[in-house]
Design a protein around this motif. Sequence first.
Motif, PDB file in Angstrom:
ATOM      1  N   PHE A  56       0.861  -1.192   0.000  1.00 35.51           N
ATOM      2  CA  PHE A  56       0.000   0.000   0.000  1.00 35.51           C
ATOM      3  C   PHE A  56       0.898   1.242   0.000  1.00 35.51           C
ATOM      4  CE2 PHE A  56      -2.221  -3.442   2.096  1.00 35.51           C
ATOM      5  CZ  PHE A  56      -3.483  -3.416   1.523  1.00 35.51           C
ATOM      6  N   PRO A  57       1.469   1.599  -1.132  1.00 34.10           N
ATOM      7  CA  PRO A  57       2.475   2.669  -1.156  1.00 34.10           C
ATOM      8  C   PRO A  57       1.953   4.058  -0.787  1.00 34.10           C
ATOM      9  CG  PRO A  57       2.000   1.889  -3.377  1.00 34.10           C
ATOM     10  CD  PRO A  57       1.287   0.975  -2.438  1.00 34.10           C
ATOM     11  N   ASP A  58       0.635   4.234  -0.785  1.00 32.09           N
ATOM     12  CA  ASP A  58       0.064   5.519  -0.388  1.00 32.09           C
ATOM     13  C   ASP A  58      -0.560   5.456   1.010  1.00 32.09           C
ATOM     14  OD1 ASP A  58      -2.055   3.857  -1.067  1.00 32.09           O
ATOM     15  OD2 ASP A  58      -3.181   5.426  -2.124  1.00 32.09           O
ATOM     16  N   TYR A  59      -0.192   4.466   1.796  1.00 29.46           N
ATOM     17  CA  TYR A  59      -0.798   4.247   3.117  1.00 29.46           C
ATOM     18  C   TYR A  59      -0.606   5.456   4.015  1.00 29.46           C
ATOM     19  CZ  TYR A  59      -2.844   1.018   6.473  1.00 29.46           C
ATOM     20  OH  TYR A  59      -3.703   0.376   7.339  1.00 29.46           O
ATOM     21  N   ARG A  60      -1.686   5.841   4.729  1.00 31.55           N
ATOM     22  CA  ARG A  60      -1.647   6.984   5.634  1.00 31.55           C
ATOM     23  C   ARG A  60      -2.418   6.659   6.908  1.00 31.55           C
ATOM     24  NH1 ARG A  60       1.635   7.968   2.645  1.00 31.55           N
ATOM     25  NH2 ARG A  60       1.999   9.728   1.300  1.00 31.55           N
ATOM     26  N   TRP A  61      -1.993   7.319   7.983  1.00 28.87           N
ATOM     27  CA  TRP A  61      -2.637   7.218   9.275  1.00 28.87           C
ATOM     28  C   TRP A  61      -3.166   8.595   9.650  1.00 28.87           C
ATOM     29  CZ3 TRP A  61       1.708   4.793   7.748  1.00 28.87           C
ATOM     30  CH2 TRP A  61       1.863   3.436   8.025  1.00 28.87           C
ATOM     31  N   LEU A  77      -6.789   5.671  15.560  1.00 29.96           N
ATOM     32  CA  LEU A  77      -6.366   6.145  14.240  1.00 29.96           C
ATOM     33  C   LEU A  77      -7.302   5.610  13.170  1.00 29.96           C
ATOM     34  CD1 LEU A  77      -2.606   5.221  14.684  1.00 29.96           C
ATOM     35  CD2 LEU A  77      -3.608   7.479  14.994  1.00 29.96           C
ATOM     36  N   ARG A  78      -7.318   6.295  12.061  1.00 30.26           N
ATOM     37  CA  ARG A  78      -7.997   5.798  10.858  1.00 30.26           C
ATOM     38  C   ARG A  78      -6.924   5.655   9.799  1.00 30.26           C
ATOM     39  NH1 ARG A  78     -12.187   2.877   9.588  1.00 30.26           N
ATOM     40  NH2 ARG A  78     -12.938   3.325   7.530  1.00 30.26           N
ATOM     41  N   THR A  79      -6.866   4.507   9.142  1.00 31.27           N
ATOM     42  CA  THR A  79      -5.842   4.280   8.129  1.00 31.27           C
ATOM     43  C   THR A  79      -6.505   4.109   6.769  1.00 31.27           C
ATOM     44  OG1 THR A  79      -5.813   1.869   8.291  1.00 31.27           O
ATOM     45  CG2 THR A  79      -4.432   3.096   9.852  1.00 31.27           C
ATOM     46  N   ARG A  80      -5.710   4.382   5.724  1.00 24.84           N
ATOM     47  CA  ARG A  80      -6.232   4.193   4.372  1.00 24.84           C
ATOM     48  C   ARG A  80      -5.069   3.993   3.413  1.00 24.84           C
ATOM     49  NH1 ARG A  80      -5.406   9.110   1.830  1.00 24.84           N
ATOM     50  NH2 ARG A  80      -5.195  10.856   3.247  1.00 24.84           N
ATOM     51  N   GLY A  98      -9.534   0.979   4.090  1.00 25.85           N
ATOM     52  CA  GLY A  98      -9.378   1.791   5.286  1.00 25.85           C
ATOM     53  C   GLY A  98      -9.849   1.024   6.499  1.00 25.85           C
ATOM     54  N   VAL A  99      -9.151   1.169   7.592  1.00 28.12           N
ATOM     55  CA  VAL A  99      -9.531   0.484   8.827  1.00 28.12           C
ATOM     56  C   VAL A  99      -9.312   1.404  10.019  1.00 28.12           C
ATOM     57  CG1 VAL A  99      -9.050  -1.849   7.981  1.00 28.12           C
ATOM     58  CG2 VAL A  99      -7.257  -0.560   9.104  1.00 28.12           C
ATOM     59  N   ALA A 100     -10.055   1.149  11.066  1.00 26.86           N
ATOM     60  CA  ALA A 100      -9.824   1.820  12.342  1.00 26.86           C
ATOM     61  C   ALA A 100      -8.706   1.069  13.052  1.00 26.86           C
ATOM     62  CB  ALA A 100     -11.090   1.803  13.193  1.00 26.86           C
ATOM     63  N   ALA A 101      -7.806   1.799  13.666  1.00 23.49           N
ATOM     64  CA  ALA A 101      -6.691   1.182  14.383  1.00 23.49           C
ATOM     65  C   ALA A 101      -6.611   1.784  15.779  1.00 23.49           C
ATOM     66  CB  ALA A 101      -5.389   1.411  13.626  1.00 23.49           C
ATOM     67  N   PHE A 102      -6.221   0.957  16.727  1.00 19.81           N
ATOM     68  CA  PHE A 102      -6.065   1.403  18.103  1.00 19.81           C
ATOM     69  C   PHE A 102      -4.703   0.935  18.584  1.00 19.81           C
ATOM     70  CE2 PHE A 102     -10.474   0.807  17.159  1.00 19.81           C
ATOM     71  CZ  PHE A 102     -11.050   1.978  17.629  1.00 19.81           C
ATOM     72  N   GLY A 103      -3.932   1.842  19.153  1.00 18.04           N
ATOM     73  CA  GLY A 103      -2.604   1.494  19.621  1.00 18.04           C
ATOM     74  C   GLY A 103      -2.339   2.036  21.009  1.00 18.04           C
ATOM     75  N   PHE A 104      -1.636   1.252  21.795  1.00 16.72           N
ATOM     76  CA  PHE A 104      -1.240   1.640  23.143  1.00 16.72           C
ATOM     77  C   PHE A 104       0.281   1.577  23.206  1.00 16.72           C
ATOM     78  CE2 PHE A 104      -5.477  -0.025  23.206  1.00 16.72           C
ATOM     79  CZ  PHE A 104      -6.161   0.924  23.950  1.00 16.72           C
TER      80      PHE A 104
END
Length: 129
Positions: A56-61, A77-80, A98-104
Amino acid sequence: MTPDELRWWFEDWLDACNRHDLDRLRELLAPDVRRAGAPGGADAWLRDLEDLLRAFPDYRWKRIALVVEDDRIAAHLRTRGTHRGEFRGVRPTGRHVGVAAFGFFRVVRGRVTEFAGSDDDAGLLAQLA
């Protein structure tokens, strides 16, 4: 680090992610960083990220919400990105995902020492099927 310093730290982290600056991300990771449910160490984390960015060369958070407490950061975060390369055995589809992401994150002396979060792979793969 103060709560404000941790917020600024996270903005630097997110900027490096969105620039796909793996050298900067390495500087922000402890060499022996622990990740829940994934191989530990900065090298393993960066290899996983390289695989993602190759596919996904244009991947963004995008930051949706951030909570700071002591030496910890909780991020929603929202990723795409667009599927342009092979990902986990799936040939390029050209699909935008696109997916929702959660990080700790636990950050000590400016470096991530521990991480736990949602697994983007399952959400991404479901959108490529």
